[in-house]
Structures are given as C-alpha cells and as structure tokens.
Scaffold this motif. Structure first.
Motif, short mmCIF file in Angstrom:
data_model
loop_
_atom_site.label_atom_id
_atom_site.label_comp_id
_atom_site.label_asym_id
_atom_site.label_seq_id
_atom_site.Cartn_x
_atom_site.Cartn_y
_atom_site.Cartn_z
N ILE A 1 10.74 -3.48 0.17
CA ILE A 1 11.45 -4.10 -1.14
C ILE A 1 12.77 -4.34 -1.04
CG2 ILE A 1 9.59 -2.44 -2.25
CD1 ILE A 1 11.67 -0.35 -2.55
N ASP A 2 13.23 -4.97 -2.07
CA ASP A 2 14.78 -5.35 -2.50
C ASP A 2 15.45 -4.22 -3.30
OD1 ASP A 2 14.60 -7.80 -0.99
OD2 ASP A 2 13.50 -8.69 -2.69
N THR B 1 0.72 -1.07 -0.04
CA THR B 1 -0.06 0.04 -0.04
C THR B 1 0.94 1.46 0.20
OG1 THR B 1 -0.15 -0.07 2.44
CG2 THR B 1 -1.96 -0.81 1.03
N LYS B 2 2.10 1.04 0.16
CA LYS B 2 3.11 2.33 0.37
C LYS B 2 3.22 2.86 -0.98
CE LYS B 2 5.50 1.22 4.45
NZ LYS B 2 6.81 0.72 5.23
N THR B 3 3.66 4.16 -1.19
CA THR B 3 3.66 5.00 -2.31
C THR B 3 5.18 5.53 -2.18
OG1 THR B 3 2.78 6.82 -1.49
CG2 THR B 3 1.34 5.38 -2.98
N ALA C 1 14.33 4.11 2.58
CA ALA C 1 13.65 3.87 3.58
C ALA C 1 12.98 2.46 3.37
CB ALA C 1 12.69 4.92 3.85
N ALA C 2 12.33 2.34 2.34
CA ALA C 2 11.71 1.05 2.12
C ALA C 2 12.55 -0.01 1.78
CB ALA C 2 10.79 1.09 0.58
N VAL C 3 13.77 0.18 1.23
CA VAL C 3 14.77 -1.16 1.45
C VAL C 3 15.42 -1.19 2.64
CG1 VAL C 3 16.99 -1.58 0.39
CG2 VAL C 3 15.43 -0.54 -0.96
#
Length: 402
Positions: A100-101, A82-84, A93-95
């Motif tokens: 996410i990879d 759901t994140k954008t 930050a997502a990695v």
C-alpha cells in the motif's frame, strides 16, 4: 598597448573554442536551464497530483463518514489484496513492502472520545521521503472536515449556535497584512538564483581566453618574442587585460541580453504564471543595472585569471589553477542566498556577494541606489588593486620564466 590588444583580440576571434565559451554558451544556457527546470518541475508536480495511491484503514467503521470521504476521493484506491491490517506496525510493514502507499489507523470511536472530553489521535503511515507528496495533506484535510463536523454537532447539542461557537473557539483572528507585493515575494525566492547563472558565465568569459594569453604564450614560445617588442611590460599587461575585459564584457552583454530576450519570450508564449509575476515588472533599466554591476566584476575576474595564467607554466597547469577560482566564486554567491543576509553598507563591501545581493534586490524591485553606487565603487577599487598586482607579477622574471 592597443596594438597588443588588437593582436590578442584578433587571435581570440579566430579561436572557435573561445567563441563557443564567450558567445554560444551564454545564449544557450538560459533557455536550456529554464526549459529543463520548468519541464521537470511541472512534470513532477503533475505526476504527484494525478497519481492514485493505494490505502488501507484500520478501524474505519468507527468513523464511517470519514471512511466514505477517503473511499470516494479521486486520488485514493482501497487496498484489494488478501492481507489484513490491525496495527500501525502492520501498516508500516505494508508500506515498506509496497503493498500500500498509505495506511490510516483510527484507534477508537472519534464520536465517543468527544463525548468523553478526550482527543482522538489518528495516525497516517506513509513514506514522506519524496519531495512532492500530497498524501498527508489530503488525509489531513479530510480528517479536519470530519473533525469540524463532530465539533459543530457537539456544541449544537449544548445549545451553542454556530456564530457563538466561532467566537468561543476562535476569539481572536489574526489577519496577515503583507507589505510585500508579489514581485518582492517571488524576487526573494528566485532572485537569488540569477547570480548562480550570471557570475559563473562572467568568470568563464575571462578564464578561457586568459589561459591562452598567458600560459598559452609560454607554451607556444611566443612570450619571449612579445617581450622583445618596443613596449613596456605594463603596456603588455594592460593590452592583455583589456582583451580579457572585452571578452568578459561581451560574455556579460550576451548573457544579460539573452536573459532578457528569453524571459520576454517565456512571458509572451509560455503559461508560466510564476515567471510572469516575477519578471513582468522587470524593466530594461533593471537589466541595464545588472549589466553595470557585472562590469567591475568582469574586471576582477580578468585580472585574477590573467595573474594565474601568467604564473602557470603550461596550458594544462593554468586550467588546474582556474578550478579553485571557479569554486571560490560560488561560495560568496551561496552566502547571498542564506536567510536574513541582506544588502547593507557592510555587505556592500564583500566582493561577489555584494553583486549577488544587489541582483536579488533588483529582481525584488527594492534596490537602494546608494548601495549600488557603493558596490560599484568597492568592486572597481578591488579590480584596480588586482590589476596593479598583475602588472607587478608580470614584471618578475621568476614568475615569467619558472
């Protein structure tokens, strides 16, 4: 002297621990190391190759062909959370969070920047700490395909055909003509690691029996009895030295034979291409030369270990003294692994390093036999000096009865 030799050898053969260190370990060490290294390397590479990595692309609409290539690639799966994401910071930050990879940031329309004579810089966000990581290389290949297609289209629009484009974009093609064959290339890379296995095993074949022949005699109280026998101390030392040399040579022989047998088995039955290429041309004469080079090294280790053991008061003290010797032997082997350190007339006189370099040259198939003779001579002279020191050491009462 030979009576001392026979007596010491008989006692060592009755000692199970000595047989384990001199015979069992050299036989088992090569298959064990080869099997473990090959299994771990193959497993790690296969896991990295088969892993499907989650990704997210920012501004993917600006390069739809590239976005489609990534979407349909078997190693990538688009993020379905759901994140954008709208910036490189958010992708980072997502990695880090494990959402996410990999993240890909496309700042602007690649086609438009090309029209404006500007270069479009894309950023790939991922954790590059892993030793085996195909992420960046895969994205780079896909981006290069897209970039090449844009470039061709642009130049065609200027009326420049593809053959002329190649001549303009790459007016000079540098072709590498390597004089080294596959054996030499692989020998340079893996030949330096063989001394890591062989040299410590030769040392181990001498140190453990030496502790028993020197400090062990003191601890059991049998040294005084031995000194009362009608033979000179020089003969006593030579008898013990020959015993140690025999065990060290036995360990060396078993080690080299074990290496040859297990390499032959690996080439015959295992599908390990790099081992086949590297060792298929390694002849019996090469193994024999490695064995000959290790002989004077065994004599050096035998003399050193005997001198240390004679000095020690107890078995435990001798073991403590042997530890720095083991560490000191590894250091010259490391020197042989350093870049651009080659076997020359100068390095042929550095103990242990010269043998390690020579073994690497033998595996590469580029050995200089003159230097081999020089190494054998230099190492034999050092072994003779150490043996003379050992005899002198054994004649001192303050050393024998500390």
């Amino acid at each position: 002297m030979f009576e001392v030799f026979k007596k010491e050898l008989r006692e060592l053969l009755r000692d199970k621990k000595t047989l384990i260190f001199v015979v069992a370990v050299p036989v088992a060490v090569f298959p064990l190391i080869f099997a473990v290294v090959a299994f771990i390397s193959a497993q790690a590479a296969m896991d990295a190759e088969q892993k499907v990595n989650t990704y997210a692309i920012v501004n993917g609409d600006y390069a739809p062909e590239f976005t489609d290539k990534v979407f349909y690639h078997k190693s990538f799966e688009q993020y379905k959370g759901t994140k954008t994401f709208n910036s490189v910071a958010q992708l980072k930050a997502a990695v880090i969070a494990g959402d996410i990879d990999m993240g890909i940031y496309l700042p602007s329309n690649a086609q438009q920047t090309l029209n404006n004579a500007q270069q479009s810089k894309w950023q790939v966000v991922f954790n590059d700490a892993k030793s085996i990581n195909f992420l960046f290389q895969r994205v780079k290949e896909l981006a290069q395909e897209y970039s090449d297609a844009l470039q061709v289209q642009k130049l065609l629009s200027f009326g420049i055909d593809e053959a002329t484009q190649k001549a303009i974009l790459e007016p000079i093609e540098v072709v590498k003509v390597d004089t080294a064959d596959k054996r030499e290339n692989l020998g340079e890379k893996i030949g330096g690691f063989l001394p890591y296995l062989l040299v410590p095993l030769v040392l181990m074949g001498a140190t453990y029996p030496a502790i028993d022949l020197g400090a062990g005699e003191k601890e059991r109280g049998t040294l005084e009895t031995l000194l009362l026998t009608p033979i000179t101390r020089t003969q006593l030392v030579l008898g013990k030295f020959i015993t140690l040399l025999t065990t060290s040579i036995a360990s060396t022989t078993i080690t080299v034979l074990s290496m040859g047998i297990w390499i032959a088995l690996a080439i015959t039955f295992a599908d390990l291409e790099f081992i086949k290429v590297a060792f298929s041309s390694l002849a019996v004469s090469d193994l024999l030369m490695i064995f000959v080079l290790l002989l004077p090294l065994a004599a050096i280790f035998s003399a050193l270990a005997l001198a240390i053991s004679i000095y020690a008061r107890t078995f435990k003290e001798a073991q403590n003294y042997m530890t720095p010797l083991s560490m000191g032997v590894i250091f010259p082997v490391i020197i042989a692994l350093m870049p651009n350190v080659e076997l020359t007339v100068k390095t042929a006189f550095i103990p242990v390093t010269n043998v390690a370099l020579a073994i690497k040259e033998i595996v590469k198939g580029t050995v200089d036999y003159t230097l081999i003779g020089l190494i054998f001579l230099a190492t034999a002279i050092i072994a003779g000096i150490l043996l003379a020191f050992c005899v002198k050491w054994f004649n001192r009462e303050d050393v024998l009865f500390r």
